[in-house]
Design an enzyme around this catalytic site. Structure first.
Site: not given
Length: 176
Positions: A62, A132
């Protein structure tokens, strides 16, 4: 923090510099100043987590289009992942190259993924959780991806992909 070149322009492997004693250890996991001294983006606007109950689960690859292109810093909190960055910047000397590193709860290692790169990971253990940090907030209209098995990248995943979403399977091959 110890930063090592990950093999693509602007990507780094971040290793904790542990200070150990009888209580265990202490390590700095993030320092905006240290990142800025290397010309890296250290601002964090969003923190995300992904949990996968099965080993062999693939998420990604992504990225977000400008002006929402984001830096990501990924760390495995539980289990293990093979974390990957793919350089999608046509003007980069490492365009179409990928870098991968094994992140585990034990090693505390992180991957710094620069803006303009796609990011994804394959779980190597059951009940894995990845956290993240991103430099930009998620912008659904800017969200894009490339397929994990696109021949343009030839990523050497270290284990068989067992679970992947229909959305992640539907990304087209990289044009050009």
């Amino acid at each position: 923090m110890l930063l090592r070149d990950a093999g693509i322009e602007g990507a780094f492997i971040i290793e904790p510099e542990r200070r150990e004693d009888e209580r265990g250890y202490f390590a700095r996991m993030f320092c905006d100043r240290e990142l800025a001294e290397r010309g890296l983006v250290g601002s964090i606007l969003q923190v995300n987590t992904g949990f996968s109950p099965r080993a062999g689960t693939l998420r990604g690859l992504h990225f977000q289009l400008p002006p929402h292109a984001e830096v990501k810093i990924a760390r495995c909190l539980r289990g293990a992942v093979f974390d990957v960055a793919v350089d999608l910047r046509p003007d980069s000397p490492t365009y179409k190259r990928w870098a991968g590193v094994t992140l585990t709860e034990e090693n505390g290692t992180m991957l710094y993924v620069p803006a303009g790169c796609a990011h994804g990971y394959l779980t190597l253990a059951a009940n894995t959780e990845l956290m993240y940090f991103t430099s930009m907030a998620y912008a659904p209209a800017a969200a894009r991806g490339v397929r994990y098995n696109d021949p343009a990248f030839a990523i050497a995943w270290p284990a068989k992909v067992e679970v992947v979403s229909k959305a992640d399977l539907s990304w087209p091959d990289l044009a050009g």
